[in-house]
Design an enzyme around this catalytic site. Sequence first.
Site, PDB file in Angstrom:
ATOM      1  N   ASP A  50     -11.050  19.832 -36.365  1.00  0.00           N
ATOM      2  CA  ASP A  50     -10.669  19.786 -37.188  1.00  0.00           C
ATOM      3  C   ASP A  50     -11.524  21.628 -37.242  1.00  0.00           C
ATOM      4  O   ASP A  50     -12.654  21.576 -37.050  1.00  0.00           O
ATOM      5  CB  ASP A  50     -11.972  19.302 -38.210  1.00  0.00           C
ATOM      6  CG  ASP A  50     -11.840  20.086 -39.628  1.00  0.00           C
ATOM      7  OD1 ASP A  50     -11.240  20.567 -40.918  1.00  0.00           O
ATOM      8  OD2 ASP A  50     -13.117  21.095 -39.482  1.00  0.00           O
ATOM      9  N   TYR A  55     -16.170  29.634 -38.917  1.00  0.00           N
ATOM     10  CA  TYR A  55     -17.538  29.104 -37.869  1.00  0.00           C
ATOM     11  C   TYR A  55     -17.130  30.298 -36.766  1.00  0.00           C
ATOM     12  O   TYR A  55     -18.279  29.805 -35.940  1.00  0.00           O
ATOM     13  CB  TYR A  55     -16.446  27.653 -37.376  1.00  0.00           C
ATOM     14  CG  TYR A  55     -16.685  26.023 -38.984  1.00  0.00           C
ATOM     15  CD1 TYR A  55     -16.899  26.706 -39.797  1.00  0.00           C
ATOM     16  CD2 TYR A  55     -15.568  25.353 -38.302  1.00  0.00           C
ATOM     17  CE1 TYR A  55     -17.365  25.683 -41.012  1.00  0.00           C
ATOM     18  CE2 TYR A  55     -15.505  24.587 -39.730  1.00  0.00           C
ATOM     19  CZ  TYR A  55     -16.051  24.268 -40.342  1.00  0.00           C
ATOM     20  OH  TYR A  55     -16.332  23.459 -41.320  1.00  0.00           O
ATOM     21  N   HIS A 111     -10.603  26.847 -48.030  1.00  0.00           N
ATOM     22  CA  HIS A 111     -12.140  26.349 -48.173  1.00  0.00           C
ATOM     23  C   HIS A 111     -12.892  26.221 -48.666  1.00  0.00           C
ATOM     24  O   HIS A 111     -13.477  23.856 -48.835  1.00  0.00           O
ATOM     25  CB  HIS A 111     -12.786  27.227 -47.143  1.00  0.00           C
ATOM     26  CG  HIS A 111     -13.974  26.572 -45.928  1.00  0.00           C
ATOM     27  ND1 HIS A 111     -13.663  27.319 -44.676  1.00  0.00           N
ATOM     28  CD2 HIS A 111     -14.745  25.320 -46.401  1.00  0.00           C
ATOM     29  CE1 HIS A 111     -14.705  26.584 -43.779  1.00  0.00           C
ATOM     30  NE2 HIS A 111     -15.522  25.631 -44.307  1.00  0.00           N
TER      31      HIS A 111
HETATM   32  N1  LIG Z   1     -14.676  21.787 -45.762  1.00  0.00           N
HETATM   33  C1  LIG Z   1     -16.719  22.594 -45.298  1.00  0.00           C
HETATM   34  O1  LIG Z   1     -16.638  22.985 -46.357  1.00  0.00           O
HETATM   35  C2  LIG Z   1     -17.180  21.401 -44.696  1.00  0.00           C
HETATM   36  C3  LIG Z   1     -18.176  21.968 -44.392  1.00  0.00           C
HETATM   37  C4  LIG Z   1     -19.235  20.339 -43.374  1.00  0.00           C
HETATM   38  C5  LIG Z   1     -18.636  20.331 -41.984  1.00  0.00           C
HETATM   39  N2  LIG Z   1     -17.046  20.368 -42.307  1.00  0.00           N
HETATM   40  C6  LIG Z   1     -16.592  19.251 -41.586  1.00  0.00           C
HETATM   41  O2  LIG Z   1     -16.987  18.236 -41.205  1.00  0.00           O
HETATM   42  C7  LIG Z   1     -17.402  18.542 -39.347  1.00  0.00           C
HETATM   43  C8  LIG Z   1     -18.140  17.832 -39.953  1.00  0.00           C
HETATM   44  O3  LIG Z   1     -19.009  18.000 -40.500  1.00  0.00           O
HETATM   45  P1  LIG Z   1     -20.964  18.357 -39.581  1.00  0.00           P
HETATM   46  O4  LIG Z   1     -20.368  18.987 -38.595  1.00  0.00           O
HETATM   47  O5  LIG Z   1     -21.515  19.230 -41.441  1.00  0.00           O
HETATM   48  O6  LIG Z   1     -21.633  17.453 -39.599  1.00  0.00           O
HETATM   49  P2  LIG Z   1     -22.220  15.593 -39.247  1.00  0.00           P
HETATM   50  O7  LIG Z   1     -20.641  15.283 -38.279  1.00  0.00           O
HETATM   51  O8  LIG Z   1     -22.358  14.954 -40.097  1.00  0.00           O
HETATM   52  O9  LIG Z   1     -23.690  16.290 -38.090  1.00  0.00           O
HETATM   53  C9  LIG Z   1     -23.348  17.233 -37.031  1.00  0.00           C
HETATM   54  C10 LIG Z   1     -24.293  17.062 -36.574  1.00  0.00           C
HETATM   55  O10 LIG Z   1     -24.841  15.008 -35.934  1.00  0.00           O
HETATM   56  C11 LIG Z   1     -25.282  15.290 -34.353  1.00  0.00           C
HETATM   57  N3  LIG Z   1     -24.547  13.771 -33.536  1.00  0.00           N
HETATM   58  C12 LIG Z   1     -23.438  13.741 -33.266  1.00  0.00           C
HETATM   59  N4  LIG Z   1     -23.306  12.648 -33.296  1.00  0.00           N
HETATM   60  C13 LIG Z   1     -24.096  11.931 -33.400  1.00  0.00           C
HETATM   61  C14 LIG Z   1     -24.024  10.942 -32.362  1.00  0.00           C
HETATM   62  N5  LIG Z   1     -23.788  10.139 -32.294  1.00  0.00           N
HETATM   63  N6  LIG Z   1     -25.700  10.279 -32.526  1.00  0.00           N
HETATM   64  C15 LIG Z   1     -26.405  11.324 -33.133  1.00  0.00           C
HETATM   65  N7  LIG Z   1     -26.240  13.037 -33.785  1.00  0.00           N
HETATM   66  C16 LIG Z   1     -25.411  12.963 -33.678  1.00  0.00           C
HETATM   67  C17 LIG Z   1     -24.746  16.526 -34.252  1.00  0.00           C
HETATM   68  O11 LIG Z   1     -25.115  17.358 -32.798  1.00  0.00           O
HETATM   69  P3  LIG Z   1     -24.667  17.928 -31.360  1.00  0.00           P
HETATM   70  O12 LIG Z   1     -24.013  18.585 -32.128  1.00  0.00           O
HETATM   71  O13 LIG Z   1     -25.789  18.196 -30.616  1.00  0.00           O
HETATM   72  O14 LIG Z   1     -24.286  16.395 -30.383  1.00  0.00           O
HETATM   73  C18 LIG Z   1     -24.965  17.493 -34.735  1.00  0.00           C
HETATM   74  O15 LIG Z   1     -26.295  18.022 -34.895  1.00  0.00           O
HETATM   75  C19 LIG Z   1     -17.759  19.712 -39.607  1.00  0.00           C
HETATM   76  O16 LIG Z   1     -17.665  20.042 -37.836  1.00  0.00           O
HETATM   77  C20 LIG Z   1     -16.652  20.531 -40.241  1.00  0.00           C
HETATM   78  O17 LIG Z   1     -15.151  20.980 -38.960  1.00  0.00           O
HETATM   79  C21 LIG Z   1     -16.789  20.711 -43.118  1.00  0.00           C
END
Ligand SMILES: NC(=O)c1ccc[n+]([C@@H]2O[C@H](COP(=O)([O-])OP(=O)(O)OC[C@H]3O[C@@H](n4cnc5c(N)ncnc54)[C@H](OP(=O)(O)O)[C@@H]3O)[C@@H](O)[C@H]2O)c1
Length: 294
Positions: A50, A55, A111
């Site tokens: 994704d 980004y 988005h």
């Molecule tokens: N459509 C939208 O508006 C929108 C908004 C937000 C997000 N998104 C999408 O959804 C994805 C996920 O959301 P997000 O990036 O906000 O947050 P998330 O996946 O909930 O959390 C990511 C965070 O958690 C850490 N992490 C990952 N696996 C872990 C584990 N096993 N143990 C402990 N910590 C862990 C990562 O650190 P490290 O990377 O340092 O390991 C990072 O700091 C985004 O990357 C994006 O692709 C879309």
Amino acid sequence: MSNLTKSTTVYTLNNGVKIPALGLGTWQSEKGKVGDAVRIALQAGYRHIDGAAIYGNEEEVGNGIVESKVPRDEIFLTTKLWNTKHKEVEKALDESLQRLKVDYVDLYLIHWPVAQDPKTEKEYPDWDYLDTYKELQKIYKNTKKIRAIGVSNFTPKQIERLLADKDVDVVPVVNQVEAHPLLQQPELLELLKKNNIRIEAYSPLGSTEGSIRDLEDVKKIANDLGITPAQVLISWNIQRGDVVLPKSVTPERIQSNLLTVELPKEVFDQLNDLEKKHGTNRTNVPPFFDFDAN
Ligand SMILES: NC(=O)c1ccc[n+]([C@@H]2O[C@H](COP(=O)([O-])OP(=O)(O)OC[C@H]3O[C@@H](n4cnc5c(N)ncnc54)[C@H](OP(=O)(O)O)[C@@H]3O)[C@@H](O)[C@H]2O)c1
């Protein structure tokens, strides 16, 4: 120790296209790390990435795909149209395709339902997300650049308005929104289910804030099951039928986040009750969008 296995759940979207339930998120995945993250994920067995133009890392995501040597047609790739590009959808899509080094994306999303003038960042008076959606619809029907179209961050009212429009005849396949035990969005979920639109759950781990994966209740469940808090949360989303998009650039976490379990019913129910116990917690609240006003 619970019976962790590599997630193989695949859903069929409302247009017949198949989507792996678990995908790698790439928001805030820094340049210099994200290419490796994508390559490692694909080599570990992920088949869904994704991304988004905003980004700022699509080139490197594309490099990771190439370097993984996983054939393009085995990968489900998503990107998103940014707010300031609503009046030039096909150009923005072409630029994303070029950066990603692919001929098509599997899913193209609006988005945010916010069409901003790039010069002023104010919303256009003469254009909104319905106009934009019709542009996506045209590209979907007339080219091979997109296999499915969808939306992101749409409220129930915005979904209803979209579906009621006489010129909208392609139902979005997904609405990508923040969704985890502290933001379950039952009203939205019901509306989407009724219309055969899947939730794609973003920030499933509580994003960089970590508020959800650090919750004592989640940690205790994880400890009792002998798995990680992230595995508990990712499994919860899949068990409720969501697509789920955990982000990591850390190799061990990328690997372990792919392993899921079927949660025992009492654990699933306990997670479902967390919102009542702790209240809702939305981590992603950008300045240009009011979730309640729409
Ligand atoms: N459509 C939208 O508006 C929108 C908004 C937000 C997000 N998104 C999408 O959804 C994805 C996920 O959301 P997000 O990036 O906000 O947050 P998330 O996946 O909930 O959390 C990511 C965070 O958690 C850490 N992490 C990952 N696996 C872990 C584990 N096993 N143990 C402990 N910590 C862990 C990562 O650190 P490290 O990377 O340092 O390991 C990072 O700091 C985004 O990357 C994006 O692709 C879309």
